[in-house]
Design an enzyme around this catalytic site. Structure first.
Site, PDB file in Angstrom:
ATOM      1  N   GLY A  12       0.854  -1.188   0.000  1.00  0.00           N
ATOM      2  CA  GLY A  12       0.000   0.000   0.000  1.00  0.00           C
ATOM      3  C   GLY A  12       0.886   1.232   0.000  1.00  0.00           C
ATOM      4  O   GLY A  12       2.092   1.160  -0.259  1.00  0.00           O
ATOM      5  N   GLU A 114     -14.153  16.882   5.263  1.00  0.00           N
ATOM      6  CA  GLU A 114     -14.668  15.668   5.910  1.00  0.00           C
ATOM      7  C   GLU A 114     -14.892  15.955   7.387  1.00  0.00           C
ATOM      8  O   GLU A 114     -14.509  17.020   7.886  1.00  0.00           O
ATOM      9  CB  GLU A 114     -13.683  14.502   5.699  1.00  0.00           C
ATOM     10  CG  GLU A 114     -13.656  14.032   4.242  1.00  0.00           C
ATOM     11  CD  GLU A 114     -12.722  12.877   3.961  1.00  0.00           C
ATOM     12  OE1 GLU A 114     -12.119  12.353   4.903  1.00  0.00           O
ATOM     13  OE2 GLU A 114     -12.611  12.517   2.790  1.00  0.00           O
ATOM     14  N   HIS A 235     -16.641   2.992  10.218  1.00  0.00           N
ATOM     15  CA  HIS A 235     -17.016   4.093   9.318  1.00  0.00           C
ATOM     16  C   HIS A 235     -18.534   4.190   9.314  1.00  0.00           C
ATOM     17  O   HIS A 235     -19.220   3.167   9.178  1.00  0.00           O
ATOM     18  CB  HIS A 235     -16.489   3.817   7.908  1.00  0.00           C
ATOM     19  CG  HIS A 235     -16.481   5.041   7.040  1.00  0.00           C
ATOM     20  ND1 HIS A 235     -17.634   5.652   6.622  1.00  0.00           N
ATOM     21  CD2 HIS A 235     -15.469   5.768   6.533  1.00  0.00           C
ATOM     22  CE1 HIS A 235     -17.317   6.707   5.879  1.00  0.00           C
ATOM     23  NE2 HIS A 235     -16.015   6.812   5.820  1.00  0.00           N
ATOM     24  N   ARG A 280     -16.160  10.677  13.415  1.00  0.00           N
ATOM     25  CA  ARG A 280     -16.749   9.362  13.084  1.00  0.00           C
ATOM     26  C   ARG A 280     -17.292   8.610  14.283  1.00  0.00           C
ATOM     27  O   ARG A 280     -18.292   7.905  14.175  1.00  0.00           O
ATOM     28  CB  ARG A 280     -15.686   8.491  12.419  1.00  0.00           C
ATOM     29  CG  ARG A 280     -15.499   8.883  11.014  1.00  0.00           C
ATOM     30  CD  ARG A 280     -14.621   7.940  10.286  1.00  0.00           C
ATOM     31  NE  ARG A 280     -14.354   8.597   9.016  1.00  0.00           N
ATOM     32  CZ  ARG A 280     -13.370   8.301   8.219  1.00  0.00           C
ATOM     33  NH1 ARG A 280     -12.542   7.329   8.534  1.00  0.00           N
ATOM     34  NH2 ARG A 280     -13.204   8.949   7.093  1.00  0.00           N
ATOM     35  N   HIS A 341     -13.691  -0.255   9.856  1.00  0.00           N
ATOM     36  CA  HIS A 341     -12.993   0.455   8.777  1.00  0.00           C
ATOM     37  C   HIS A 341     -11.501   0.591   9.019  1.00  0.00           C
ATOM     38  O   HIS A 341     -10.708   0.434   8.100  1.00  0.00           O
ATOM     39  CB  HIS A 341     -13.630   1.847   8.656  1.00  0.00           C
ATOM     40  CG  HIS A 341     -13.060   2.709   7.593  1.00  0.00           C
ATOM     41  ND1 HIS A 341     -13.086   2.369   6.250  1.00  0.00           N
ATOM     42  CD2 HIS A 341     -12.453   3.930   7.642  1.00  0.00           C
ATOM     43  CE1 HIS A 341     -12.533   3.336   5.537  1.00  0.00           C
ATOM     44  NE2 HIS A 341     -12.115   4.284   6.359  1.00  0.00           N
ATOM     45  N   ARG A 376      -9.364   8.218  14.951  1.00  0.00           N
ATOM     46  CA  ARG A 376      -8.628   8.838  13.845  1.00  0.00           C
ATOM     47  C   ARG A 376      -9.478   9.905  13.145  1.00  0.00           C
ATOM     48  O   ARG A 376     -10.663   9.676  12.856  1.00  0.00           O
ATOM     49  CB  ARG A 376      -8.235   7.771  12.824  1.00  0.00           C
ATOM     50  CG  ARG A 376      -7.551   8.321  11.602  1.00  0.00           C
ATOM     51  CD  ARG A 376      -7.085   7.207  10.704  1.00  0.00           C
ATOM     52  NE  ARG A 376      -8.172   6.490  10.084  1.00  0.00           N
ATOM     53  CZ  ARG A 376      -8.743   6.837   8.933  1.00  0.00           C
ATOM     54  NH1 ARG A 376      -8.347   7.916   8.286  1.00  0.00           N
ATOM     55  NH2 ARG A 376      -9.722   6.112   8.438  1.00  0.00           N
TER      56      ARG A 376
END
Ligand code: SIN
Length: 541
Positions: A12, A114, A235, A280, A341, A376
């Site tokens: 990644g 966001e 999430h 979140r 998530h 986070r």
């Protein structure tokens, strides 16, 4: 056997950026469990948070991150990561990552918004940011003569060797070549785990199938400290569809005005100071409470009030995916549910990515740097991976300078199990896997309690003893290795959750519903009392 200066597990953004930077000073081997592009990064939609706007300040991004982390972030890490953000974006732009630009200023990245961010600061490539980054970095790695990528190699365990100080250090891994069905040893002067997260510990997740916590389990078995694992991020908006289980509806959709509503069309976040753009942990819990109260299986995300052309252009991937399922998001609200998530905790590392095991670094989601604290902040993860890869590449370069290559004398075969391609009792392994994921979802999900955690721990003990038995009696294949890793991660999440007798950030307990700063303004760190130091019949380094 393969010997290189740096060995990176995972392809990644963390693994690739480390490899490209380390490749300037030495040879790199990169292992991918599946195809090199089959990563969580590749699925990331929203973007990369960085201070680029005229109205934004580094201090704001630091404060927003600390606020979201609910008192548990490391200030040093937060400042380090946030301050490096604009430089990371400049580097990606110079490598050719096609970020979406402002319409009137094609030289400026367009900034999205966001949850938890007080300013627009999400650099994105429409709703396919991860894919854009993965493609460019992946291509660069392929073109780099110092970087060799081995696809379809599942890392099994660390190879450890005595070091000069009387301790032990990581000098490589054993990996299962999934095509040949053989175990190979990869040795290196520094080993970097960049294996991503562990969403597959839970029944419902936005993660790809490969997110089985391999790096965390490998590091733990070898004695690396772990921390913060009670903080699993759910999430708020995973698509709710009978056939497509793990498709994310990006938080950026709420950033452009989408509202969460229930089956009667009532706003779910109305009354909260940040409304639909709250952090979140808050939004996911509000959805969960709403669903429990109404008995509904899902809620909805509604962006139908924005012009259809805007929605199609800004969110092409989400629009196309939903349309292929018969849902036109410009006309109908999207059915969504929370799903596992992101793993905020992981292998505890310092601000250069070093774990507590000499020679072993951890980067990206597998690592706990202290950036995320108890929750986070959206789009801080790709940023963290980029910054920590940059720092670790420099630290590892200095660390290995002058260090001899590991002795290529035979390290012996992987000592843990007998290999085979088709275990005779494959169905039992699938059952163990399903069982773990189900009780983790039910008892160690968004809402926990002492009772639920105890029940989960009890069930896990049983499944773990079955898995040990499979290891002793069956021929081992990739599924069994993954389920063993899943069980290790589940165990660590439960242990950390039991120890945090309060509610904070992503850890909400009915037994301890209040935040307790007097006793728990600290991170929970676990140490393996019985690490397995797989013998390396290789010389002292
Ligand atoms: C999203 O697009 O909502 C995911 C971004 C993230 O997880 O930070």
């Amino acid at each position: 056997m393969f010997v290189s200066d740096f060995l990176v597990i995972g392809t990644g953004v963390a693994g690739l950026s480390f490899a490209l930077k380390a490749g300037r000073s030495g040879s790199v081997r990169l292992l991918a469990k599946r195809q090199a592009c089959d990563t969580n990064t590749n699925l990331a939609q929203g973007g990369i948070a960085a201070v680029m706007g005229q109205d934004d300040l580094l201090e704001y991004h630091v404060e927003d991150t600390l606020q979201s982390g609910a008192g548990l972030c490391s200030l040093e890490t937060v400042k380090t990561v946030v301050e490096a953000g604009p430089r990371m974006i400049a580097e990606l732009l110079s490598l050719g990552v096609p970020f979406t630009a402002e319409v009137d200023h094609p030289d400026r990245p367009e900034l999205g918004r966001e949850g938890g961010h007080r300013r627009r600061r999400i650099i994105h490539a429409k709703d396919m940011t991860g894919q854009a980054v993965q493609r460019v970095l992946g291509q660069r790695a392929q073109d780099d003569p110092n970087v060799i990528v081995h696809e379809r190699h599942l890392a099994l365990d660390l190879v450890m060797a005595p070091d000069a100080g009387g301790g032990r250090r990581a000098v490589g891994v054993w990996a299962l070549d999934l095509d040949e069905g053989t175990v190979k040893a990869f040795l290196a002067k520094a080993v970097i785990l960049a294996t991503g997260g562990s969403g597959k510990v839970y029944l419902y997740t936005t993660n790809p199938d490969g997110a089985t916590g391999d790096g965390l389990a490998i590091g733990w078995r070898a004695g690396a400290r772990v921390s913060d694992l009670e903080f699993v991020q759910f999430h708020p908006t995973c698509l709710f569809h009978p056939h497509v289980r793990n498709f994310l509806i990006s938080e950026a959709v709420r950033g452009e005005g989408a509202r969460l509503i229930d089956h009667d069309g009532r706003s779910i976040m109305e009354g909260h100071p940040q409304g639909d753009l709250a952090c979140r942990d808050v939004v996911a819990l509000a959805i969960d409470a709403n669903m429990k109260k109404s008995g509904a299986d899902n809620v909805f995300l509604d962006i139908t009030h924005r012009p259809a052309e805007f929605v199609r252009d800004r969110f092409p991937k989400i629009y196309d995916t939903c349309l292929a399922l018969g849902l036109d998001i410009t006309r109908e609200p999207i059915p969504v549910v929370p799903a596992a998530h992101y793993q905020c905790g992981g292998l505890a590392v310092d601000v250069e990515g070093r774990t507590s095991v000499a020679g072993l670094y951890a980067l990206g989601e597998v690592a706990a740097t202290g950036l995320h604290g108890a929750n986070r902040l959206a789009s801080n993860s790709l940023l963290e991976a980029l910054v920590m890869a940059d720092r670790a590449a420099e630290a590892a370069r200095l660390e290995i300078a002058g260090r001899p290559a590991p002795d290529p004398a035979e390290p012996g075969g992987w000592p843990s199990g007998r290999l085979g391609t088709a275990p005779s009792e494959a169905v039992l392994i699938t059952h163990s896997w399903d069982e773990i994921r189900r009780f983790m979802w039910n008892y160690v999900g968004l809402v926990r309690s002492d009772q639920r955690l105890r029940m989960a721990a009890k069930r896990l003990e049983l499944v773990k003893s079955e898995i040990d038995e499979f290891f002793r009696n069956f021929e081992v294949d990739a599924d069994l290795i993954e389920v063993r890793n899943i069980a290790v991660v589940a165990d660590l999440i439960i242990q950390c959750a039991i120890l945090r007798r309060e509610s904070r950030g992503l850890h909400f307990s009915l037994s301890w519903p209040r935040r307790d700063d007097a006793n728990f303004l600290r991170r929970i760190v676990l140490e393996n009392p019985t690490p397995v130091h797989f013998p390396a019949a290789i010389g002292q380094l």
